[in-house]
Write a protein that holds these residues in place. Structure first.
Motif, PDB file in Angstrom:
ATOM      1  N   GLU A 263      95.008 -77.718  -7.580  1.00  0.00           N
ATOM      2  CA  GLU A 263      94.941 -76.072  -7.594  1.00  0.00           C
ATOM      3  C   GLU A 263      93.989 -75.350  -6.568  1.00  0.00           C
ATOM      4  O   GLU A 263      94.280 -74.205  -5.841  1.00  0.00           O
ATOM      5  N   GLY A 265      93.467 -76.756  -3.364  1.00  0.00           N
ATOM      6  CA  GLY A 265      93.703 -77.064  -2.009  1.00  0.00           C
ATOM      7  C   GLY A 265      93.445 -78.362  -1.176  1.00  0.00           C
ATOM      8  O   GLY A 265      93.708 -78.643  -0.206  1.00  0.00           O
ATOM      9  N   LEU A 385      89.823 -71.058  -5.156  1.00  0.00           N
ATOM     10  CA  LEU A 385      91.119 -70.670  -5.376  1.00  0.00           C
ATOM     11  C   LEU A 385      91.547 -69.509  -4.259  1.00  0.00           C
ATOM     12  O   LEU A 385      92.600 -69.347  -4.112  1.00  0.00           O
ATOM     13  N   ASP A 386      90.701 -68.722  -4.139  1.00  0.00           N
ATOM     14  CA  ASP A 386      91.059 -67.133  -3.210  1.00  0.00           C
ATOM     15  C   ASP A 386      91.393 -68.004  -1.986  1.00  0.00           C
ATOM     16  O   ASP A 386      91.993 -67.490  -1.285  1.00  0.00           O
ATOM     17  N   HIS A 388      92.293 -70.891  -0.848  1.00  0.00           N
ATOM     18  CA  HIS A 388      93.752 -71.657  -0.905  1.00  0.00           C
ATOM     19  C   HIS A 388      94.678 -70.686  -0.824  1.00  0.00           C
ATOM     20  O   HIS A 388      95.825 -71.075  -0.046  1.00  0.00           O
ATOM     21  N   SER A 389      94.589 -69.589  -1.750  1.00  0.00           N
ATOM     22  CA  SER A 389      95.819 -68.486  -1.834  1.00  0.00           C
ATOM     23  C   SER A 389      95.897 -67.848  -0.331  1.00  0.00           C
ATOM     24  O   SER A 389      96.947 -67.844  -0.003  1.00  0.00           O
ATOM     25  N   ARG A 390      94.803 -67.632   0.065  1.00  0.00           N
ATOM     26  CA  ARG A 390      94.888 -66.926   1.634  1.00  0.00           C
ATOM     27  C   ARG A 390      95.374 -68.076   2.548  1.00  0.00           C
ATOM     28  O   ARG A 390      96.439 -67.393   3.392  1.00  0.00           O
ATOM     29  N   LYS A 392      97.618 -70.502   2.006  1.00  0.00           N
ATOM     30  CA  LYS A 392      98.983 -70.513   1.534  1.00  0.00           C
ATOM     31  C   LYS A 392      99.816 -69.195   2.204  1.00  0.00           C
ATOM     32  O   LYS A 392     100.914 -69.325   2.741  1.00  0.00           O
ATOM     33  N   THR A 393      99.230 -68.096   1.966  1.00  0.00           N
ATOM     34  CA  THR A 393      99.946 -67.041   2.543  1.00  0.00           C
ATOM     35  C   THR A 393      99.999 -66.907   4.070  1.00  0.00           C
ATOM     36  O   THR A 393     101.265 -66.474   4.402  1.00  0.00           O
ATOM     37  N   GLU A 396     103.109 -69.062   5.128  1.00  0.00           N
ATOM     38  CA  GLU A 396     104.567 -68.912   4.419  1.00  0.00           C
ATOM     39  C   GLU A 396     105.200 -67.723   5.595  1.00  0.00           C
ATOM     40  O   GLU A 396     104.237 -66.988   6.513  1.00  0.00           O
TER      41      GLU A 396
END
Length: 396
Positions: A263, A265, A385-386, A388-390, A392-393, A396
Motif C-alpha cells: 500500500e 509503495g 500513502l500520500d 506513494h499516491s503522488r 503513481k499520479t 500515469e
C-alpha cells in the motif's frame, strides 16, 4: 664434596618428582594453549567472527595477568580483572584517544576525566569477557588435567547496570514515519518502517538485494504474499557469490511482509531493483568513498534521524528498539509466540518451542497471519500513502 653434591642433586630430583606426582607435568603457557585451542576451533562450525572475538578477549586477560602456565592463575587474578573491566569505558576500541591503549590505561584515563565516559555493563563483562574465558579454562583444565580456577568460586562483577531497550510508542512512530517518508534516500525512507513492522535487524536490511523480495504462494489456498528471504548468498559485484551477513547462521530465514508494504509503495520500489542490485545502495557510500561497515554507518544515520525528530534516548530508544516495537505489535495482535520468534528470529526459550517447523516457508498459514495482522490503533501511515499516491499520479 662430590658425594654431597650428588646427594643434593638426588634430593632435588626427588623433590621435583614428588611435586610432579602431586601437581602433574608442567602445563603450557596460556598464550601457547590459546593458539592451539583456537586452531582446533577454526576446524569446527563455530562462527569465525566469534572465534576471533574470543581469542582477542582471552588475550586481553593474558596481557593483564601475565603469560603463565595454565594452572598458575589464581582466583583473585580473575576477580581483579573483573574489577578493572568495571572501570573501563564502553566501546573503548572505537574511541579515538583510547585506541591502542590497554584496558588498564583506558580505565585510568577515564578515571581522570571530569566527566568520565560510561563504563562497561555487567552484561558486557559477563558475556564478552568472562564467558569465553571460562569456556577456555574449563576445556584446558580437562585437556591438561588441573583444577579449573572457575570451579569452586564465582567471580563478582560490578559493572554498570544495563539500560533496558524500550519499544517506540505509537505517537513516536507517527513522528518518525512522517519525517522518514519525506526523505530523499531509499534507506532513510524505508528502514524505519521495515524495522518497526518486521523487527528485522539493520544489518540484515542493509544487505538486501532485489532478488530477496518476492512473492510466495500458498499451494493449498492460492493466496500470494510478499516476503524477504535471507537464506541465499549475496550476489557479488563480479557476478559470483558472497556470504550473507546475518547475526548467526540460524538467522537466515523467511520474513513475512505486511500488506501495508504494498500500500505504501515499498513493494513497487523493490520490484524496480534488479536481482543483484542493493536495495539501499546509497548506504554503502559516504560521498564518493565506500563505507567500511555499511550496517554500522546506517545505524548511526538512523539514530541521528531519531535525534532530529526528538525521540532518541541513548541506549534506551534507538533503531534497535524497533525489534522490541515489532514484538509488541505481534503480541497485541495475538500472534503465537513461536511465530513471533520465527519472524524476528529469537532463540526458542523452551525445548517444546524448538520442535516443529523452523522456517515460515513451512508455515504458510502463519505468513498469512503476519501479512494481515492488525496494526496498533492510531498508527499514522498517511505521509507514506500520500507519497506513494503522488508518485503513481506522476507515472500515469
Amino acid at each position: 664434596m662430590k658425594s654431597f653434591n650428588a646427594m643434593s642433586q638426588q634430593v632435588t630430583d626427588l623433590s621435583e618428582r614428588v611435586q610432579t606426582s602431586i601437581e602433574g607435568p608442567p602445563r603450557p603457557l596460556a598464550s601457547e594453549a590459546l593458539e592451539t585451542w583456537t586452531d582446533v576451533r577454526r576446524k569446527t562450525k563455530v562462527n569465525p567472527k566469534k572465534i576471533t572475538t574470543n581469542y582477542n578477549r582471552i588475550t586481553d586477560f593474558i596481557t593483564f595477568a601475565g603469560d603463565k602456565p595454565l594452572d598458575k592463575y589464581t582466583f583473585l587474578e580473575f576477580q581483579r580483572w573483573s574489577n578493572l573491566l568495571a572501570r573501563v569505558p564502553k566501546n573503548m576500541s572505537v574511541v579515538p584517544h583510547l585506541k591502542g591503549k590497554t584496558h588498564q590505561q583506558a580505565a585510568d584515563h577515564n578515571d581522570r576525566l571530569k566527566i568520565p565516559r560510561p563504563t562497561m555493563t555487567t552484561k558486557t563483562i559477563e558475556t564478552n569477557y568472562f564467558s569465553p574465558l571460562k569456556h577456555f579454562f574449563r576445556q584446558m583444565a580437562a585437556e591438561h588435567r588441573f583444577p579449573s580456577p572457575f570451579g569452586d568460586a564465582d567471580v563478582r562483577m560490578d559493572g554498570r547496570s544495563s539500560v533496558k531497550r524500550r519499544p517506540f510508542k505509537v505517537e513516536q512512530l507517527n513522528i518518525w514515519f512522517t519525517h522518514a517518508a519525506q526523505e530523499g534516500r531509499a534507506d532513510m525512507i524505508w528502514l524505519p518502517l521495515l524495522g518497526a513492522i518486521t523487527g528485522t535487524r539493520i544489518a540484515e536490511l542493509i544487505f538486501l538485494q532485489g532478488r530477496d523480495i518476492y512473492q510466495m504462494e500458498n499451494t493449498f489456498t492460492g493466496a500470494r504474499y510478499w516476503v524477504i528471504d535471507l537464506r541465499s548468498e549475496l550476489i557479488a559485484e563480479d557476478g559470483g557469490s558472497e556470504e550473507r551477513k546475518t547475526k548467526n547462521p540460524t538467522s537466515k530465514r523467511i520474513i513475512a511482509l505486511h500488506d501495508l508494504f504494498t500500500e505504501v509503495g515499498f513493494i513497487d520500489y523493490a520490484k524496480s531493483r534488479r536481482a543483484a542490485d542493493w536495495l539501499f545502495r546509497a548506504a554503502f557510500y559516504h560521498g564518493k568513498g565506500r563505507v567500511g561497515d555499511p550496517a554500522r554507518a546506517a545505524s548511526k544515520r538512523m539514530n541521528r534521524m531519531l535525534k532530529d525528530v526528538g525521540i532518541h534516548k541513548p541506549m534506551e530508544r534507538m533503531f534497535h528498539s524497533t525489534r522490541h516495537t515489532a514484538k509488541d505489535i505481534m503480541r497485541l495482535a495475538r500472534v503465537d509466540d513461536r511465530t513471533n520468534d520465527v519472524q524476528t528470529w529469537h532463540a526458542f526459550r523452551t525445548v517444546s518451542r524448538g520442535y516443529g517447523a523452523k522456517d515460515l516457508e513451512e508455515l504458510p498459514t502463519e505468513i498469512e497471519v503476519l501479512t494481515a495482522l492488525p496494526l496498533p490503533e492510531g498508527l499514522d501511515l498517511g505521509t507514506y500513502l500520500d507519497r506513494h499516491s503522488r508518485k503513481k499520479t506522476r507515472q500515469e
